[in-house]
Design an enzyme around this catalytic site. Sequence first.
Site, PDB file in Angstrom:
ATOM      1  N   LYS A 123       0.231   6.119   7.990  1.00  0.00           N
ATOM      2  CA  LYS A 123       0.973   6.133   6.714  1.00  0.00           C
ATOM      3  C   LYS A 123       0.006   6.200   5.539  1.00  0.00           C
ATOM      4  O   LYS A 123       0.198   6.975   4.587  1.00  0.00           O
ATOM      5  CB  LYS A 123       1.842   4.875   6.667  1.00  0.00           C
ATOM      6  CG  LYS A 123       2.621   4.616   5.411  1.00  0.00           C
ATOM      7  CD  LYS A 123       2.007   3.619   4.451  1.00  0.00           C
ATOM      8  CE  LYS A 123       1.719   2.250   4.955  1.00  0.00           C
ATOM      9  NZ  LYS A 123       1.224   1.325   3.925  1.00  0.00           N
TER      10      LYS A 123
ATOM     11  N   SER B 246       0.879  -1.186   0.000  1.00  0.00           N
ATOM     12  CA  SER B 246       0.000   0.000   0.000  1.00  0.00           C
ATOM     13  C   SER B 246       0.900   1.216   0.000  1.00  0.00           C
ATOM     14  O   SER B 246       1.527   1.531   1.019  1.00  0.00           O
ATOM     15  CB  SER B 246      -0.867   0.034   1.258  1.00  0.00           C
ATOM     16  OG  SER B 246      -1.664  -1.105   1.348  1.00  0.00           O
TER      17      SER B 246
ATOM     18  N   LYS C 214      -7.322   1.712  -2.792  1.00  0.00           N
ATOM     19  CA  LYS C 214      -6.939   1.320  -1.427  1.00  0.00           C
ATOM     20  C   LYS C 214      -7.039   2.532  -0.482  1.00  0.00           C
ATOM     21  O   LYS C 214      -7.514   2.421   0.650  1.00  0.00           O
ATOM     22  CB  LYS C 214      -5.519   0.749  -1.439  1.00  0.00           C
ATOM     23  CG  LYS C 214      -4.892   0.518  -0.077  1.00  0.00           C
ATOM     24  CD  LYS C 214      -5.487  -0.658   0.665  1.00  0.00           C
ATOM     25  CE  LYS C 214      -4.843  -0.793   2.046  1.00  0.00           C
ATOM     26  NZ  LYS C 214      -5.415  -1.862   2.847  1.00  0.00           N
TER      27      LYS C 214
HETATM   28  P1  NAD Z   1       5.826  -5.794   7.338  1.00  0.00           P
HETATM   29  O1  NAD Z   1       6.615  -4.636   7.831  1.00  0.00           O
HETATM   30  O2  NAD Z   1       5.485  -6.908   8.271  1.00  0.00           O
HETATM   31  O3  NAD Z   1       6.602  -6.472   6.070  1.00  0.00           O
HETATM   32  C1  NAD Z   1       7.347  -5.754   5.128  1.00  0.00           C
HETATM   33  C2  NAD Z   1       8.636  -6.544   4.835  1.00  0.00           C
HETATM   34  O4  NAD Z   1       9.396  -5.862   3.830  1.00  0.00           O
HETATM   35  C3  NAD Z   1       9.561  -6.677   6.039  1.00  0.00           C
HETATM   36  O5  NAD Z   1       9.775  -8.042   6.309  1.00  0.00           O
HETATM   37  C4  NAD Z   1      10.854  -5.973   5.619  1.00  0.00           C
HETATM   38  O6  NAD Z   1      12.024  -6.576   6.125  1.00  0.00           O
HETATM   39  C5  NAD Z   1      10.779  -6.097   4.113  1.00  0.00           C
HETATM   40  N1  NAD Z   1      11.590  -5.092   3.402  1.00  0.00           N
HETATM   41  C6  NAD Z   1      11.674  -3.754   3.623  1.00  0.00           C
HETATM   42  N2  NAD Z   1      12.520  -3.182   2.738  1.00  0.00           N
HETATM   43  C7  NAD Z   1      12.969  -4.179   1.933  1.00  0.00           C
HETATM   44  C8  NAD Z   1      13.852  -4.218   0.820  1.00  0.00           C
HETATM   45  N3  NAD Z   1      14.451  -3.110   0.375  1.00  0.00           N
HETATM   46  N4  NAD Z   1      14.096  -5.402   0.232  1.00  0.00           N
HETATM   47  C9  NAD Z   1      13.488  -6.540   0.669  1.00  0.00           C
HETATM   48  N5  NAD Z   1      12.635  -6.570   1.730  1.00  0.00           N
HETATM   49  C10 NAD Z   1      12.384  -5.406   2.354  1.00  0.00           C
HETATM   50  O7  NAD Z   1       4.512  -5.173   6.675  1.00  0.00           O
HETATM   51  P2  NAD Z   1       3.131  -5.935   6.342  1.00  0.00           P
HETATM   52  O8  NAD Z   1       2.208  -5.829   7.499  1.00  0.00           O
HETATM   53  O9  NAD Z   1       3.443  -7.266   5.740  1.00  0.00           O
HETATM   54  O10 NAD Z   1       2.532  -4.929   5.234  1.00  0.00           O
HETATM   55  C11 NAD Z   1       3.051  -4.878   3.910  1.00  0.00           C
HETATM   56  C12 NAD Z   1       2.187  -3.906   3.117  1.00  0.00           C
HETATM   57  O11 NAD Z   1       0.817  -4.389   3.100  1.00  0.00           O
HETATM   58  C13 NAD Z   1       2.130  -2.484   3.712  1.00  0.00           C
HETATM   59  O12 NAD Z   1       2.112  -1.559   2.674  1.00  0.00           O
HETATM   60  C14 NAD Z   1       0.802  -2.473   4.481  1.00  0.00           C
HETATM   61  O13 NAD Z   1       0.233  -1.170   4.603  1.00  0.00           O
HETATM   62  C15 NAD Z   1      -0.054  -3.380   3.612  1.00  0.00           C
HETATM   63  N6  NAD Z   1      -1.155  -4.020   4.319  1.00  0.00           N
HETATM   64  C16 NAD Z   1      -0.959  -4.550   5.555  1.00  0.00           C
HETATM   65  C17 NAD Z   1      -2.042  -5.151   6.232  1.00  0.00           C
HETATM   66  C18 NAD Z   1      -1.861  -5.717   7.620  1.00  0.00           C
HETATM   67  O14 NAD Z   1      -2.891  -5.966   8.284  1.00  0.00           O
HETATM   68  N7  NAD Z   1      -0.639  -5.951   8.089  1.00  0.00           N
HETATM   69  C19 NAD Z   1      -3.294  -5.206   5.622  1.00  0.00           C
HETATM   70  C20 NAD Z   1      -3.466  -4.710   4.337  1.00  0.00           C
HETATM   71  C21 NAD Z   1      -2.372  -4.109   3.685  1.00  0.00           C
END
Ligand code: NAD
Length: 301
Positions: free
Chosen positions: A239, A96, A171
Site C-alpha cells: 500500500k 500513512s 514517510k
Molecule cells: P489497523 O488496521 O490495525 O487499524 C486501523 C483501524 O482503523 C482499525 O481498527 C479499523 O477498524 C479502523 N477504521 C477503519 N475505518 C474506520 C472508520 N471509517 N472510522 C473509524 N475507524 C475506522 O492498522 P494499523 O496497523 O494500526 O495501522 C494504522 C496506520 O499506521 C496505517 O496507515 C499503517 O500503514 C500505519 N503504520 C503501521 C505500522 C505497523 O507496524 N502496524 C507502522 C507504522 C505505520
Amino acid sequence: MSNIGFIGLGIMGNAMSKNLLKAGHSLVAYDIVPELLDRVVAAGAARGESCSDTAARSEIVITMLPDGPEVEQAVLGPGGVLEGARPGSILADMSSISPLVAQKAGAACAAKGVRFLDAPVSGGEPKAIDGTLAIMVGGDDATFQEMLPIFQKMGSSVTLTGAVGAGNVTKLANQIIVACNIAAMGEALVLATRAGLDPEVVFNAIKGGLAGSTVLNAKAPMVIGRNFKPGFRIKLHQKDLRNALLAAESMKVALPLTSSVQQMLMALINEGKGDLDHSAIVTFIEGMAGIEVKRPQSAGA
Ligand code: NAD
C-alpha cells in the site's frame, strides 16, 4: 488540557491512545469495530458514537486509519469528523496515506476553519507501545507547536518536514528505502547461498562495512532463521509503495526500483503472503532462483 478525540484503535491506535490516557489526557475514542473501542474505553476513554460525535466533543482529533480511502470516509464522509469539528480545532491524521489525499483532507478542513496536520509514524507496534515512534509532520508551524507536547507523548522524535502532505512524502521516502534495501538484501543472500556460502557468515562479514544498515541488521537474521512473523506486513508495505508511485506520477518522477519492488509485493499478496513480515520479499527472489536462503547442513544451528 484539551479534550482529544482518537479515531482508529487498531494495532497502532490502541497503543498510542493508551499512552495519551497514561499521560493524563481526557480522551473520546472511536472505532467502527466495537471490540476495539471497548479495549480503550476499559482503559479510561469516553465512548464516541461516530466520527462526527467524537469530533464534536474534542478540541483536538487524531486519526490512525489504514489508508487514504478510510481517511476520506472518516473525515470527509457522512457522519465524518468535519460534520462535528468546531472551527479552530485541530485534526492530526497520523495514518500513512498518499500525500495527495492528505492535501485534499487539509483543504477540506481549512474550508471549515479546522487546522490540519498530516503526521504519519515509523516504528511499528513495539515503539507505539513504548511511546518512542518517529513522527513526521506536515503543516504550519503554529499548529505543529501546539500539537508538539501531545505528539511527544507518543513519539521520541517529532519533526516538522514542510507544509501539509510533507509528513506523508517523508514517510514514503522512508518506506522506499526500507523496501529496496530488503529486496537488495534478498538478491545478495540468494546469490551467496547459490554459490555455496553460509548466508550467516556473509551477513557477519558485510554488516560492518558500507552495505551495513539498520534494515540489514533487523531483517537478515529473520530471513536466515526463516522467521517471517510480522513486524510490518507485506500488504501494508505494498500500500505504501503504491501511494509512493501515485505521488511520483503526479509529479512526473520515475521510481523504477520502487516500482519493481511494489510488483514483487503484489505477487506475494497473490500468493497468500500478505500478512507475512516484509522480510519475506526475499521469498520472491528465492522463487526466481529455485533456492532457499539457509545455512548449509554442516554449519549446524
Ligand atoms: P489497523 O488496521 O490495525 O487499524 C486501523 C483501524 O482503523 C482499525 O481498527 C479499523 O477498524 C479502523 N477504521 C477503519 N475505518 C474506520 C472508520 N471509517 N472510522 C473509524 N475507524 C475506522 O492498522 P494499523 O496497523 O494500526 O495501522 C494504522 C496506520 O499506521 C496505517 O496507515 C499503517 O500503514 C500505519 N503504520 C503501521 C505500522 C505497523 O507496524 N502496524 C507502522 C507504522 C505505520
